[in-house]
Enzyme design. Sequence first.
Site, PDB file in Angstrom:
ATOM      1  N   HIS A 163      -6.947  -5.599   2.227  1.00 61.22           N
ATOM      2  CA  HIS A 163      -5.795  -5.088   2.964  1.00 61.22           C
ATOM      3  C   HIS A 163      -5.237  -6.199   3.851  1.00 61.22           C
ATOM      4  O   HIS A 163      -5.993  -6.938   4.484  1.00 61.22           O
ATOM      5  CB  HIS A 163      -6.213  -3.932   3.887  1.00 61.22           C
ATOM      6  CG  HIS A 163      -6.725  -2.714   3.188  1.00 61.22           C
ATOM      7  ND1 HIS A 163      -5.960  -1.588   2.995  1.00 61.22           N
ATOM      8  CD2 HIS A 163      -7.924  -2.447   2.629  1.00 61.22           C
ATOM      9  CE1 HIS A 163      -6.675  -0.674   2.362  1.00 61.22           C
ATOM     10  NE2 HIS A 163      -7.882  -1.156   2.129  1.00 61.22           N
ATOM     11  N   VAL A 209     -10.866   3.023  -3.588  1.00 60.27           N
ATOM     12  CA  VAL A 209     -10.530   2.525  -4.927  1.00 60.27           C
ATOM     13  C   VAL A 209     -11.514   1.418  -5.289  1.00 60.27           C
ATOM     14  O   VAL A 209     -11.600   0.399  -4.581  1.00 60.27           O
ATOM     15  CB  VAL A 209      -9.082   1.995  -4.986  1.00 60.27           C
ATOM     16  CG1 VAL A 209      -8.775   1.439  -6.379  1.00 60.27           C
ATOM     17  CG2 VAL A 209      -8.090   3.100  -4.623  1.00 60.27           C
ATOM     18  N   HIS A 239     -10.231  -5.060  -3.241  1.00 66.74           N
ATOM     19  CA  HIS A 239      -8.898  -5.322  -2.699  1.00 66.74           C
ATOM     20  C   HIS A 239      -9.010  -5.706  -1.236  1.00 66.74           C
ATOM     21  O   HIS A 239      -9.861  -5.207  -0.507  1.00 66.74           O
ATOM     22  CB  HIS A 239      -7.981  -4.102  -2.854  1.00 66.74           C
ATOM     23  CG  HIS A 239      -8.582  -2.831  -2.367  1.00 66.74           C
ATOM     24  ND1 HIS A 239      -9.476  -2.091  -3.110  1.00 66.74           N
ATOM     25  CD2 HIS A 239      -8.425  -2.161  -1.209  1.00 66.74           C
ATOM     26  CE1 HIS A 239      -9.838  -1.023  -2.432  1.00 66.74           C
ATOM     27  NE2 HIS A 239      -9.225  -1.038  -1.272  1.00 66.74           N
ATOM     28  N   ASN A 248     -12.791  -3.103   2.514  1.00 65.11           N
ATOM     29  CA  ASN A 248     -13.779  -2.027   2.557  1.00 65.11           C
ATOM     30  C   ASN A 248     -14.694  -2.164   1.352  1.00 65.11           C
ATOM     31  O   ASN A 248     -14.229  -2.438   0.243  1.00 65.11           O
ATOM     32  CB  ASN A 248     -13.086  -0.660   2.530  1.00 65.11           C
ATOM     33  CG  ASN A 248     -12.299  -0.389   3.793  1.00 65.11           C
ATOM     34  OD1 ASN A 248     -12.736  -0.725   4.883  1.00 65.11           O
ATOM     35  ND2 ASN A 248     -11.122   0.201   3.648  1.00 65.11           N
ATOM     36  N   ASP A 267       0.846  -1.195   0.000  1.00 65.34           N
ATOM     37  CA  ASP A 267       0.000   0.000   0.000  1.00 65.34           C
ATOM     38  C   ASP A 267       0.879   1.241   0.000  1.00 65.34           C
ATOM     39  O   ASP A 267       1.898   1.301   0.685  1.00 65.34           O
ATOM     40  CB  ASP A 267      -0.918   0.000   1.232  1.00 65.34           C
ATOM     41  CG  ASP A 267      -2.059   0.986   1.091  1.00 65.34           C
ATOM     42  OD1 ASP A 267      -3.216   0.533   0.953  1.00 65.34           O
ATOM     43  OD2 ASP A 267      -1.800   2.213   1.111  1.00 65.34           O
ATOM     44  N   ILE A 268       0.478   2.233  -0.786  1.00 62.09           N
ATOM     45  CA  ILE A 268       1.282   3.448  -0.930  1.00 62.09           C
ATOM     46  C   ILE A 268       1.234   4.324   0.325  1.00 62.09           C
ATOM     47  O   ILE A 268       2.107   5.154   0.539  1.00 62.09           O
ATOM     48  CB  ILE A 268       0.804   4.233  -2.183  1.00 62.09           C
ATOM     49  CG1 ILE A 268       1.915   5.096  -2.743  1.00 62.09           C
ATOM     50  CG2 ILE A 268      -0.461   5.017  -1.916  1.00 62.09           C
ATOM     51  CD1 ILE A 268       1.634   5.621  -4.144  1.00 62.09           C
TER      52      ILE A 268
HETATM   53  P1  AMP Z   1      -9.789   1.524   0.380  1.00 59.82           P
HETATM   54  O1  AMP Z   1     -10.204   2.644   1.289  1.00 59.82           O
HETATM   55  O2  AMP Z   1     -10.024   0.182   1.010  1.00 59.82           O
HETATM   56  O3  AMP Z   1     -10.394   1.661  -0.993  1.00 59.82           O
HETATM   57  O4  AMP Z   1      -8.222   1.648   0.268  1.00 59.82           O
HETATM   58  C1  AMP Z   1      -7.548   1.931  -0.915  1.00 59.82           C
HETATM   59  C2  AMP Z   1      -6.077   1.790  -0.598  1.00 59.82           C
HETATM   60  O5  AMP Z   1      -5.356   1.872  -1.810  1.00 59.82           O
HETATM   61  C3  AMP Z   1      -5.540   2.874   0.331  1.00 59.82           C
HETATM   62  O6  AMP Z   1      -4.976   2.261   1.486  1.00 59.82           O
HETATM   63  C4  AMP Z   1      -4.497   3.572  -0.523  1.00 59.82           C
HETATM   64  O7  AMP Z   1      -3.387   3.990   0.224  1.00 59.82           O
HETATM   65  C5  AMP Z   1      -4.145   2.516  -1.529  1.00 59.82           C
HETATM   66  N1  AMP Z   1      -3.627   3.022  -2.799  1.00 59.82           N
HETATM   67  C6  AMP Z   1      -4.174   3.966  -3.599  1.00 59.82           C
HETATM   68  N2  AMP Z   1      -3.415   4.158  -4.687  1.00 59.82           N
HETATM   69  C7  AMP Z   1      -2.371   3.305  -4.585  1.00 59.82           C
HETATM   70  C8  AMP Z   1      -1.226   3.021  -5.393  1.00 59.82           C
HETATM   71  N3  AMP Z   1      -1.008   3.671  -6.550  1.00 59.82           N
HETATM   72  N4  AMP Z   1      -0.343   2.092  -4.967  1.00 59.82           N
HETATM   73  C9  AMP Z   1      -0.553   1.448  -3.797  1.00 59.82           C
HETATM   74  N5  AMP Z   1      -1.609   1.654  -3.002  1.00 59.82           N
HETATM   75  C10 AMP Z   1      -2.502   2.576  -3.374  1.00 59.82           C
END
Ligand code: AMP
Length: 119
Positions: free
Chosen positions: A103, A97, A101, A88, A32-33
Amino acid sequence: MHDPDCIFCKIIDGKIPSRKLYEDDLIYAFHDIRPVAPVHFLIIPKAHIPTLSDADATHETALGRMLSKAGELAAEAGCTDGFRTLINCGRVGRQEVYHLHMHVVGGPDPLPPMIVFER
Ligand code: AMP
Ligand code: ZN
């Protein structure tokens, strides 16, 4: 299968860089970024499934792979004594996103008891 406007589909395709942990025919895992813990990575299906609510029986193999690989990948990433998984879903789940996914979060110390993480 792929959404050309989806950031995670672009990561799978290598159009956006990621710190990849694992990839096979069905899933992709990357750090995760914005990590909320010493270990924080995401496991995603290669198929563009927007949310967990959109998953159906045709996705069972990919969803099962996400779960069955989590422990091995977490251990390789440094989770020696457990970890937490979180998906989520949608507006109420505060999904950011819209490509499904999972976590995987952990580290040497116990996580906060709540599933809400402060950034
Ligand atoms: P969610 O709230 O479950 O949709 O979490 C989306 C996750 O994607 C967040 O923890 C972000 O930090 C992560 N994220 C968004 N863009 C990127 C990226 N380019 N590379 C890695 N993680 C990302
Ligand atoms: Zn996607």
